[in-house]
Design a protein around this motif. Structure first.
Motif: not given
Length: 230
Positions: A120-126, A142-147, A159-166, A200-205
């Motif tokens: 899961q990539g780091h989805r953030t506000a545009k 908040i969700n990125n930091n907790i889940f 956790a995955i979020i439906g987009s920004g994922m591979a 499932i990995a999380y890529l913060e960068d």
């Protein structure tokens, strides 16, 4: 470190009547710092205007038109993958308003050196142009930091979020064919992956910019949909 293996990536972007944003999103997706012959931007167009389809057709992307009695993101993804030819190693899933940071695919590709099934990539506000968008943006972080980040620190799956994922392409294609959820397909496949013992990995960068909602009613509808999926 740059990865030695340049995996072939399908960037799957399903959109339902997203005529306003899709041309720009497709153009942005083509600006990746990743070899052009190693990834395809696949626009899955549901109920688009003729004019939009013509414009998309002139771009160096793959355009797949779909239509259903009842449209869902999972139906669109399944239909697209059933029509795609070519050997892909990775499936990246975006929303129709998402813009990847230019190094996104490079970072996703490197992550798959570590034999993950999904990241899961780091989805953030545009955008943070009004108070609803700010609230939505804060809730996402908040969700990125907790889940995601928090889960990984504890040795759990992100956790995955439906987009920004591979995902590994073949695995994702087989997994999506089993989805029964009308909305929130990401929750269903996350559950299936956990049951199968995949982490499932999380890529913060690895960043994907997401359009944040700007109206109270949209904010409410979105959250109701998420709750039903939960």
């Amino acid at each position: 470190a740059a990865s030695g293996t340049l995996r072939k990536i399908a960037v799957l972007i399903p959109g339902y009547k997203e005529d306003e944003v899709i041309i720009e999103v497709a153009a942005e997706a083509l600006r990746q710092d990743y070899p052009a012959d190693r990834y395809d931007v696949v626009i899955i167009a549901d109920s688009f205007e003729k004019e939009t389809l013509v414009k998309l057709g002139s771009m160096p992307i793959k355009l797949i038109e779909v239509s259903f009695d009842k449209s869902t993101k999972s139906k669109a993804l399944n239909k697209a993958m059933s029509q795609l030819t070519g050997a892909y190693d990775i499936a990246v899933v975006l929303d129709a308003d998402n813009v990847m940071a230019t190094d996104f695919l490079k970072k996703i590709n490197s992550a798959f050196d570590k034999h993950y099934m999904a990241v899961q990539g780091h989805r953030t506000a545009k955008n943070v142009n009004n108070s609803w968008a700010i609230l939505d943006a804060i809730s996402e972080e908040i969700n990125n930091n907790i889940f995601r980040k928090g889960h990984r620190v504890l040795g759990l799956s992100s956790a995955i979020i439906g987009s920004g994922m591979a995902f590994r392409y073949d695995y994702f294609k087989a997994l999506m064919a089993t989805v029964t959820a009308v909305g929130g397909f990401d929750k269903e496949i996350e559950l299936k992956m956990l049951k199968e013992g995949y982490s499932i990995a999380y890529l913060e960068d690895a960043v994907v910019y997401d359009e944040k909602v700007q109206k109270a009613d949209v904010f409410g509808t979105q959250r109701r949909r998420w709750l039903s999926a939960q």
